[in-house]
Enzyme design. Structure first.
Site, short mmCIF file in Angstrom:
data_model
loop_
_atom_site.label_atom_id
_atom_site.label_comp_id
_atom_site.label_asym_id
_atom_site.label_seq_id
_atom_site.Cartn_x
_atom_site.Cartn_y
_atom_site.Cartn_z
N TYR A 115 -51.32 -15.96 9.27
CA TYR A 115 -50.79 -16.63 10.51
C TYR A 115 -50.09 -17.90 10.25
O TYR A 115 -49.07 -18.06 10.73
CB TYR A 115 -51.95 -16.87 11.36
CG TYR A 115 -51.55 -17.08 12.94
CD1 TYR A 115 -51.42 -16.18 13.80
CD2 TYR A 115 -51.05 -18.47 13.47
CE1 TYR A 115 -51.09 -16.39 15.11
CE2 TYR A 115 -50.87 -18.69 14.62
CZ TYR A 115 -50.68 -17.58 15.39
OH TYR A 115 -50.37 -17.67 16.83
N HIS A 142 -51.44 -27.30 15.98
CA HIS A 142 -52.59 -26.25 16.16
C HIS A 142 -53.22 -26.12 15.02
O HIS A 142 -52.63 -25.27 14.04
CB HIS A 142 -52.30 -24.95 17.11
CG HIS A 142 -52.02 -25.29 18.48
ND1 HIS A 142 -52.30 -24.41 19.52
CD2 HIS A 142 -51.37 -26.21 18.97
CE1 HIS A 142 -51.98 -24.47 20.98
NE2 HIS A 142 -51.29 -25.98 20.44
N TYR A 153 -55.85 -14.95 21.54
CA TYR A 153 -55.58 -13.47 21.49
C TYR A 153 -56.79 -12.71 21.76
O TYR A 153 -57.59 -12.61 21.24
CB TYR A 153 -55.20 -12.99 20.17
CG TYR A 153 -53.88 -13.96 19.41
CD1 TYR A 153 -53.92 -15.29 19.02
CD2 TYR A 153 -52.74 -13.06 19.45
CE1 TYR A 153 -52.48 -15.86 18.70
CE2 TYR A 153 -51.28 -13.52 19.21
CZ TYR A 153 -51.32 -14.96 18.64
OH TYR A 153 -50.31 -15.53 18.33
N LYS A 172 -44.03 -14.10 14.44
CA LYS A 172 -43.42 -14.33 12.88
C LYS A 172 -41.73 -14.05 13.08
O LYS A 172 -41.26 -14.47 12.01
CB LYS A 172 -43.84 -13.08 12.15
CG LYS A 172 -45.21 -13.09 11.58
CD LYS A 172 -45.37 -13.93 10.43
CE LYS A 172 -46.75 -14.64 10.09
NZ LYS A 172 -47.12 -15.90 10.59
N PRO A 186 -43.98 -8.76 18.49
CA PRO A 186 -44.26 -10.13 18.80
C PRO A 186 -45.76 -10.91 18.47
O PRO A 186 -45.86 -11.90 18.07
CB PRO A 186 -44.15 -10.37 20.32
CG PRO A 186 -44.44 -9.02 20.88
CD PRO A 186 -44.06 -7.98 19.62
#
Ligand code: DHB
Length: 392
Positions: free
Chosen positions: A386, A75, A203, A298, A294
């Site tokens: 991220y 991704h 998200y 990570k 969550p």
């Protein structure tokens, strides 16, 4: 009682424990791995699904498996959705990195298979683990899966035994400090047999709370929505779940692809750090030393980052580096631990609805999302965190 002698007793056969055992094996250091769970239990407990590039490199370069590259999905970005609009964060463009969608259960299967092929001593389904540090060498006592009492004598003990770690509790009173934060919400997670709703993760922040759209396979998807920690999965049937998801993410041309739901669970939210991560001859790795909420996935990545350093530290120790080698462990990993704590906390608070939030709080949160998605610098800060700060 059956006694086994080894160099490193590893408590916990999740990805952190098995990865450490694998790396040590490659360096000619013996270990025995213990877990109270069966192989089946670990392999079927659904966890997160995102690997940072550094985690992928560790799996591939250390010869665990390259299945993550052939079966995982790369991704190059994620979507932050708010006020009904999608805002893509392009990791490749911003920081030249990607993440991989490859479930933790698959990471476990790869590691467990590799340890088995290499003749590793991994004992699943044991009971009554106890760590005794009072003698000349640490001793772990337990009951084998068949019920027989057993004793494991080692030079060092590694606690990779999760957030309820028994190894952490073997530290004497006052030997470590804890930092802790609770959140007033949880995630409701589920699997659905449906086609992908979107090619990348979404998200989403909405006035009804957070939702996350993730994937597993072309025909199976993983999703989550913010809920109360007191929520019970059995109170939610498929219709109720989809109605809740729809009102959080549908609109402006976006529509969820729905299907039958399974594997419902409520995930608690906590931030936790303990340090130092080593006392005497016990060392902690992964969730035993730190838990993150969550959001941002990570947890596993941080555990693997600990293990990469721990392997180097232990190699130095057994090459004659002694106590001084062990002293380096905490300072070498703690910087990343706190960065990941910050990122997970920040992504959580930016995207979740907080009960009792004032109009000011809500507008400020909106401005924060606008800053992160509306400026290259803001987006790069998110992308760097991220993907795991690989370019420092
Ligand atoms: C998944 C879980 C996460 O916590 C996250 O941030 C992204 C993806 C998942 O299970 O796919």
């Amino acid at each position: 009682m059956k006694t086994t002698r080894t160099q490193v007793a590893i408590v916990g056969a999740g990805p952190a424990g098995l990865m450490l055992s694998h790396l040590l094996h490659r360096s000619g250091i013996e270990s025995v791995v213990l877990d109270i769970r069966t192989h089946e239990e670990i392999a079927t407990t659904i966890r997160a699904g995102i690997l940072e590039a550094g985690s992928v490199r560790l799996l591939v370069d250390s010869g665990v498996s390259d299945r993550v590259l052939t079966e995982g999905d790369r991704h190059d970005g994620v979507v932050l959705r708010f006020d009904g609009d999608n805002h893509r964060i392009d990791f490749q463009d911003l920081v030249g990195e990607s993440v991989w969608l490859y479930p933790q259960t698959e990471v476990f299967i790869d590691l467990a298979d590799r340890r088995k092929t290499d003749g590793g001593d991994v004992r699943y389904g044991i009971r009554g683990t106890a760590v005794d540090m009072s003698g000349a060498r640490p001793v772990v006592t337990f009951e084998e899966a068949d019920g027989g009492p057993a004793r494991l004598e080692a030079d060092l003990v590694v606690g990779a035994d999760g957030s309820r770690s028994i190894c952490r509790h073997a530290f004497p009173q006052g030997a470590r400090t804890e930092w802790f934060r609770e959140y007033p919400f949880a995630w409701f997670g589920f699997l659905t047999e449906a086609p992908q709703s979107h090619p990348e993760l979404i998200y989403a922040r909405s006035e009804h709370g957070f939702a996350l759209i993730s994937q597993r396979t072309p025909a199976m998807q993983r999703m989550y929505f913010q809920c109360s920690p007191a929520e019970r999965p059995e109170d939610w049937d498929d219709d109720r779940i989809w109605a809740e998801m729809r009102r959080r993410v549908n609109g402006n041309g976006f529509e969820l692809r729905e299907g039958p739901i399974s594997s419902k669970m409520v995930l608690p939210f906590r931030s936790f750090v303990t340090a130092p991560m080593r006392h005497d001859r016990i060392l902690l790795a992964g969730d035993a030393a730190h838990t993150v909420p969550p959001t941002g996935a990570k947890g596993l990545n941080l555990a693997l980052a600990d293990v990469r350093v721990l392997h180097e530290v232990l190699t130095e120790y057994f090459a004659g580096g002694g106590e001084r080698a062990l002293d380096h462990y905490t300072p070498r990993v703690l910087d990343r631990v706190w960065k990941a704590q910050h990122f997970s906390y920040w992504a959580t608070t930016m995207l979740h609805g907080i009960e009792g939030a004032s109009d000011f709080d809500i507008e400020r949160q909106r401005a924060e999302l606008a800053l992160v998605t509306g400026s290259r610098h803001g987006a790069a800060f998110f992308a760097e965190g991220y993907t795991g700060w690989s370019r420092r």
